[in-house]
Design a protein around this motif. Structure first.
Motif, PDB file in Angstrom:
ATOM      1  N   VAL A 167       0.846  -1.203   0.000  1.00 23.92           N
ATOM      2  CA  VAL A 167       0.000   0.000   0.000  1.00 23.92           C
ATOM      3  C   VAL A 167       0.876   1.245   0.000  1.00 23.92           C
ATOM      4  O   VAL A 167       2.020   1.235   0.451  1.00 23.92           O
ATOM      5  N   ARG A 168       0.299   2.299  -0.533  1.00 26.85           N
ATOM      6  CA  ARG A 168       0.876   3.639  -0.429  1.00 26.85           C
ATOM      7  C   ARG A 168      -0.196   4.501   0.200  1.00 26.85           C
ATOM      8  O   ARG A 168      -1.250   4.723  -0.386  1.00 26.85           O
ATOM      9  N   GLY A 169       0.049   4.940   1.422  1.00 30.89           N
ATOM     10  CA  GLY A 169      -1.018   5.595   2.166  1.00 30.89           C
ATOM     11  C   GLY A 169      -2.086   4.573   2.490  1.00 30.89           C
ATOM     12  O   GLY A 169      -1.825   3.539   3.089  1.00 30.89           O
ATOM     13  N   ARG A 170      -3.307   4.841   2.041  1.00 29.11           N
ATOM     14  CA  ARG A 170      -4.412   3.909   2.270  1.00 29.11           C
ATOM     15  C   ARG A 170      -4.844   3.217   0.977  1.00 29.11           C
ATOM     16  O   ARG A 170      -5.935   2.658   0.898  1.00 29.11           O
ATOM     17  N   ARG A 171      -3.995   3.275  -0.035  1.00 26.70           N
ATOM     18  CA  ARG A 171      -4.355   2.715  -1.338  1.00 26.70           C
ATOM     19  C   ARG A 171      -3.494   1.504  -1.660  1.00 26.70           C
ATOM     20  O   ARG A 171      -2.264   1.555  -1.557  1.00 26.70           O
ATOM     21  N   VAL A 172      -4.136   0.424  -2.052  1.00 28.73           N
ATOM     22  CA  VAL A 172      -3.401  -0.759  -2.503  1.00 28.73           C
ATOM     23  C   VAL A 172      -2.785  -0.457  -3.863  1.00 28.73           C
ATOM     24  O   VAL A 172      -3.477  -0.038  -4.788  1.00 28.73           O
ATOM     25  N   VAL A 173      -1.485  -0.650  -3.980  1.00 33.37           N
ATOM     26  CA  VAL A 173      -0.805  -0.352  -5.239  1.00 33.37           C
ATOM     27  C   VAL A 173      -0.193  -1.588  -5.881  1.00 33.37           C
ATOM     28  O   VAL A 173       0.249  -1.531  -7.025  1.00 33.37           O
ATOM     29  N   PHE A 174      -0.170  -2.704  -5.160  1.00 32.93           N
ATOM     30  CA  PHE A 174       0.467  -3.892  -5.725  1.00 32.93           C
ATOM     31  C   PHE A 174       0.022  -5.118  -4.954  1.00 32.93           C
ATOM     32  O   PHE A 174      -0.161  -5.068  -3.740  1.00 32.93           O
ATOM     33  N   ALA A 175      -0.172  -6.208  -5.671  1.00 27.10           N
ATOM     34  CA  ALA A 175      -0.440  -7.494  -5.019  1.00 27.10           C
ATOM     35  C   ALA A 175       0.217  -8.582  -5.845  1.00 27.10           C
ATOM     36  O   ALA A 175       0.214  -8.531  -7.064  1.00 27.10           O
ATOM     37  N   ALA A 176       0.790  -9.551  -5.160  1.00 22.43           N
ATOM     38  CA  ALA A 176       1.438 -10.659  -5.854  1.00 22.43           C
ATOM     39  C   ALA A 176       1.187 -11.950  -5.095  1.00 22.43           C
ATOM     40  O   ALA A 176       1.213 -11.970  -3.868  1.00 22.43           O
ATOM     41  N   ARG A 177       0.927 -13.028  -5.846  1.00 17.69           N
ATOM     42  CA  ARG A 177       0.711 -14.339  -5.248  1.00 17.69           C
ATOM     43  C   ARG A 177       1.755 -15.315  -5.758  1.00 17.69           C
ATOM     44  O   ARG A 177       2.094 -15.310  -6.947  1.00 17.69           O
ATOM     45  N   GLY A 178       2.264 -16.149  -4.877  1.00 22.73           N
ATOM     46  CA  GLY A 178       3.215 -17.167  -5.290  1.00 22.73           C
ATOM     47  C   GLY A 178       2.909 -18.492  -4.646  1.00 22.73           C
ATOM     48  O   GLY A 178       2.296 -18.550  -3.574  1.00 22.73           O
ATOM     49  N   ASP A 179       3.330 -19.573  -5.281  1.00 20.45           N
ATOM     50  CA  ASP A 179       3.213 -20.894  -4.668  1.00 20.45           C
ATOM     51  C   ASP A 179       4.152 -20.979  -3.475  1.00 20.45           C
ATOM     52  O   ASP A 179       5.235 -20.393  -3.469  1.00 20.45           O
ATOM     53  N   LEU A 180       3.760 -21.720  -2.460  1.00 19.14           N
ATOM     54  CA  LEU A 180       4.662 -21.980  -1.343  1.00 19.14           C
ATOM     55  C   LEU A 180       5.860 -22.788  -1.840  1.00 19.14           C
ATOM     56  O   LEU A 180       5.712 -23.670  -2.702  1.00 19.14           O
ATOM     57  N   PRO A 181       7.040 -22.517  -1.313  1.00 20.26           N
ATOM     58  CA  PRO A 181       8.204 -23.306  -1.725  1.00 20.26           C
ATOM     59  C   PRO A 181       8.046 -24.775  -1.330  1.00 20.26           C
ATOM     60  O   PRO A 181       7.280 -25.115  -0.414  1.00 20.26           O
ATOM     61  N   ALA A 182       8.764 -25.619  -2.010  1.00 20.04           N
ATOM     62  CA  ALA A 182       8.783 -27.030  -1.637  1.00 20.04           C
ATOM     63  C   ALA A 182       9.416 -27.171  -0.259  1.00 20.04           C
ATOM     64  O   ALA A 182      10.269 -26.363   0.138  1.00 20.04           O
ATOM     65  N   PRO A 183       9.015 -28.171   0.507  1.00 22.15           N
ATOM     66  CA  PRO A 183       9.607 -28.377   1.837  1.00 22.15           C
ATOM     67  C   PRO A 183      11.123 -28.461   1.752  1.00 22.15           C
ATOM     68  O   PRO A 183      11.679 -29.153   0.904  1.00 22.15           O
ATOM     69  N   GLY A 184      11.778 -27.721   2.621  1.00 24.05           N
ATOM     70  CA  GLY A 184      13.233 -27.735   2.658  1.00 24.05           C
ATOM     71  C   GLY A 184      13.911 -26.743   1.738  1.00 24.05           C
ATOM     72  O   GLY A 184      15.126 -26.553   1.818  1.00 24.05           O
ATOM     73  N   ALA A 185      13.151 -26.107   0.845  1.00 22.55           N
ATOM     74  CA  ALA A 185      13.741 -25.144  -0.087  1.00 22.55           C
ATOM     75  C   ALA A 185      14.026 -23.831   0.636  1.00 22.55           C
ATOM     76  O   ALA A 185      13.319 -23.443   1.565  1.00 22.55           O
ATOM     77  N   ASP A 186      15.042 -23.131   0.190  1.00 23.39           N
ATOM     78  CA  ASP A 186      15.420 -21.842   0.778  1.00 23.39           C
ATOM     79  C   ASP A 186      14.614 -20.734   0.110  1.00 23.39           C
ATOM     80  O   ASP A 186      14.798 -20.461  -1.089  1.00 23.39           O
ATOM     81  N   PRO A 187      13.720 -20.044   0.838  1.00 26.39           N
ATOM     82  CA  PRO A 187      12.915 -18.989   0.230  1.00 26.39           C
ATOM     83  C   PRO A 187      13.632 -17.651   0.158  1.00 26.39           C
ATOM     84  O   PRO A 187      13.100 -16.685  -0.392  1.00 26.39           O
ATOM     85  N   GLY A 188      14.845 -17.568   0.723  1.00 26.50           N
ATOM     86  CA  GLY A 188      15.523 -16.287   0.848  1.00 26.50           C
ATOM     87  C   GLY A 188      15.730 -15.517  -0.441  1.00 26.50           C
ATOM     88  O   GLY A 188      15.337 -14.349  -0.535  1.00 26.50           O
ATOM     89  N   PRO A 189      16.355 -16.118  -1.488  1.00 21.34           N
ATOM     90  CA  PRO A 189      16.602 -15.351  -2.716  1.00 21.34           C
ATOM     91  C   PRO A 189      15.320 -14.830  -3.347  1.00 21.34           C
ATOM     92  O   PRO A 189      15.255 -13.672  -3.757  1.00 21.34           O
ATOM     93  N   ALA A 190      14.294 -15.675  -3.419  1.00 15.24           N
ATOM     94  CA  ALA A 190      13.040 -15.226  -4.015  1.00 15.24           C
ATOM     95  C   ALA A 190      12.385 -14.159  -3.161  1.00 15.24           C
ATOM     96  O   ALA A 190      11.800 -13.199  -3.677  1.00 15.24           O
ATOM     97  N   ALA A 191      12.456 -14.308  -1.841  1.00 10.85           N
ATOM     98  CA  ALA A 191      11.862 -13.316  -0.943  1.00 10.85           C
ATOM     99  C   ALA A 191      12.537 -11.960  -1.111  1.00 10.85           C
ATOM    100  O   ALA A 191      11.869 -10.917  -1.151  1.00 10.85           O
ATOM    101  N   ARG A 192      13.854 -11.943  -1.229  1.00  9.66           N
ATOM    102  CA  ARG A 192      14.565 -10.680  -1.404  1.00  9.66           C
ATOM    103  C   ARG A 192      14.219 -10.026  -2.737  1.00  9.66           C
ATOM    104  O   ARG A 192      14.061  -8.806  -2.831  1.00  9.66           O
ATOM    105  N   HIS A 193      14.111 -10.850  -3.776  1.00  4.44           N
ATOM    106  CA  HIS A 193      13.743 -10.304  -5.080  1.00  4.44           C
ATOM    107  C   HIS A 193      12.350  -9.678  -5.022  1.00  4.44           C
ATOM    108  O   HIS A 193      12.135  -8.559  -5.498  1.00  4.44           O
ATOM    109  N   LEU A 194      11.402 -10.388  -4.421  1.00  7.48           N
ATOM    110  CA  LEU A 194      10.045  -9.873  -4.323  1.00  7.48           C
ATOM    111  C   LEU A 194      10.007  -8.588  -3.503  1.00  7.48           C
ATOM    112  O   LEU A 194       9.290  -7.639  -3.842  1.00  7.48           O
ATOM    113  N   ALA A 195      10.793  -8.529  -2.432  1.00  7.99           N
ATOM    114  CA  ALA A 195      10.826  -7.321  -1.613  1.00  7.99           C
ATOM    115  C   ALA A 195      11.330  -6.124  -2.405  1.00  7.99           C
ATOM    116  O   ALA A 195      10.813  -5.012  -2.274  1.00  7.99           O
ATOM    117  N   HIS A 196      12.330  -6.339  -3.250  1.00  8.72           N
ATOM    118  CA  HIS A 196      12.840  -5.237  -4.068  1.00  8.72           C
ATOM    119  C   HIS A 196      11.799  -4.797  -5.096  1.00  8.72           C
ATOM    120  O   HIS A 196      11.683  -3.607  -5.407  1.00  8.72           O
TER     121      HIS A 196
END
Length: 419
Positions: free
Chosen positions: A18-47
């Motif tokens: 959100v920016r202020g009180r307005r939704v400006v972006f939404a993204a959906r992703g599949d959950l990672p496979a058990p044991g997979a490292d979500p870190g690289p994808a999480a950092r990319h999505l955050a950027h």
């Protein structure tokens, strides 16, 4: 959330910024496979989120705690590191939601809070406004699936007639083994092909598009910024916003500018199409739009004729230049895609994806592209649109479409202004 996405998520992680009180972006992703490292994808999505000039975001995981907690934590940490405030981090499991950030029993009891997305005021308002939340992603994909039975038989016959008609128009012999719109190779899979730069692991687009280039651990399609009609859809935000570098995604000459394609689709009909084909294609496209906007449905011969003409790049680009995010455009290309013969779906599927993206329905755009790329993995317009979705190009980038520099607006922005 289901009305923002267009369907009820499951085994998913969703980020809403959100920016202020307005939704400006939404993204959906599949959950990672058990044991997979979500870190690289999480950092990319955050950027990607940070580039939307978002102030804050909420992260919601759908599934069992063992699979959700690590992903939600990784995305929350990555968002915080980029300066985006995490409003809340939630988990939805078996009809209850839990907050990872609130420990106040009066509002966030440890046993969770009952969750019924169909019983809220938001749900009632969304239904009243005509918004639809499909039961799952499969229901969305079914909206672009091929029609079978008598419809398929009738279209096969109509397409045979259309191929003969095109052969007479071009003076070239007709062949049941139609040329691929990608490489000129036979559509049955024999012969040389253009290798696709997108993942070929069957994950497709839609929810299966990797958010991170580091691997498919966290996948999904970014969604259109919610500045689209209604509650928005799932276009990606501009992942190539200010501060990102790179080469242009497309050439500067937009569709229809000179009859040439802004992307290298090669093969049948690419460049040098006979004037008679361009003339017939222009007439067929314009007639299709007129019929659709009068509320009329194309008959089998009209659809078949349009699909064989769209294998010529100049005709496809003319159709592209006339396609925007209107409901009529989405209805037209959905109908043509579902009725087209399998070797002729590339162009109508891309036109549907483009119209859906422009209207703010990113999920529909994603499943349309998934179907195209599964059949024609090297079709460059599909690759281009897929890249735009995954990089988060906002539909507002094409405000004023069509225009003189339409092709250029999908360029990546550079780190420094041009001098």
């Amino acid at each position: 959330m289901p009305y923002l996405l267009g369907f009820h998520p499951d085994d998913s992680v969703v980020v809403v910024a959100v920016r202020g009180r307005r939704v400006v972006f939404a993204a959906r992703g599949d959950l990672p496979a058990p044991g997979a490292d979500p870190g690289p994808a999480a950092r990319h999505l955050a950027h990607v989120v940070a580039r939307q000039d978002a102030d804050a975001a909420t992260v919601v995981g759908y599934g069992p705690a063992a699979r959700v907690t690590g992903v939600v934590d990784a995305i929350g940490d990555a968002l915080t590191a980029t300066g985006v405030v995490v409003l809340d981090a939630l988990r939805v499991t078996e009809g209850r939601w839990f907050s990872y950030l609130c420990a106040e029993p009066s509002c966030c009891p440890p046993e969770g809070t009952p969750y019924d997305p169909a019983a809220s005021q938001v749900s009632a308002a969304a239904v009243f406004a005509g918004q639809v939340a499909l039961p799952d992603r499969a229901a969305l994909a079914a909206q672009v699936s091929p029609l079978d039975g008598p419809v398929r038989l009738a279209m096969r016959r109509a397409t045979g007639r259309a191929r003969l008609r095109l052969a007479a128009l071009t003076g070239r012999p007709s062949s049941s083994a139609a040329e691929s719109p990608v490489s000129g190779a036979p559509a049955d899979g024999s012969g040389p092909h253009v290798k696709s730069p997108v993942p070929g692991d069957g994950s497709g687009l839609g929810e299966a598009v990797p958010v991170s280039a580091d691997g498919p651990e966290l996948s999904g399609e970014p969604q259109v910024p919610a500045d689209g009609p209604g509650l928005g859809g799932e276009p990606l935000v501009s992942a190539d916003g200010p501060g990102s570098g790179g080469e242009p995604l497309v050439l500067a000459d937009g569709p229809g500018s000179d009859g040439r394609s802004p992307v290298a689709d090669g093969g049948a009909g690419s460049g040098g199409e006979p004037r008679a084909v361009r003339t017939a294609g222009t007439a067929a496209v314009r007639a299709a739009f007129r019929r659709q906007r009068r509320g009329e449905r194309l008959d089998d011969d009209e659809v078949a004729w349009l699909t064989v003409l769209l294998t010529h790049v100049a005709v496809r680009d003319h159709a592209w230049s006339r396609t925007d995010g209107r409901d009529e455009d989405i209805s037209l290309w959905t109908d043509v895609l579902r009725r087209a013969e399998p070797d002729l779906i590339a162009a109508p599927g891309c036109l549907l994806a483009f119209a859906a993206w422009r209207s703010g329905h990113g999920a529909l755009a994603a499943v349309a592209l998934e179907r195209v790329l599964s059949a024609h993995p090297g079709y460059s317009l599909a690759v281009l649109l897929d890249e735009a979705l995954r990089r988060g190009v906002a539909p507002s980038a094409l405000d004023g479409w069509p225009g003189s520099d339409d092709g250029a607006v999908l360029r990546r922005r550079r780190r420094r202004p041009r001098r």
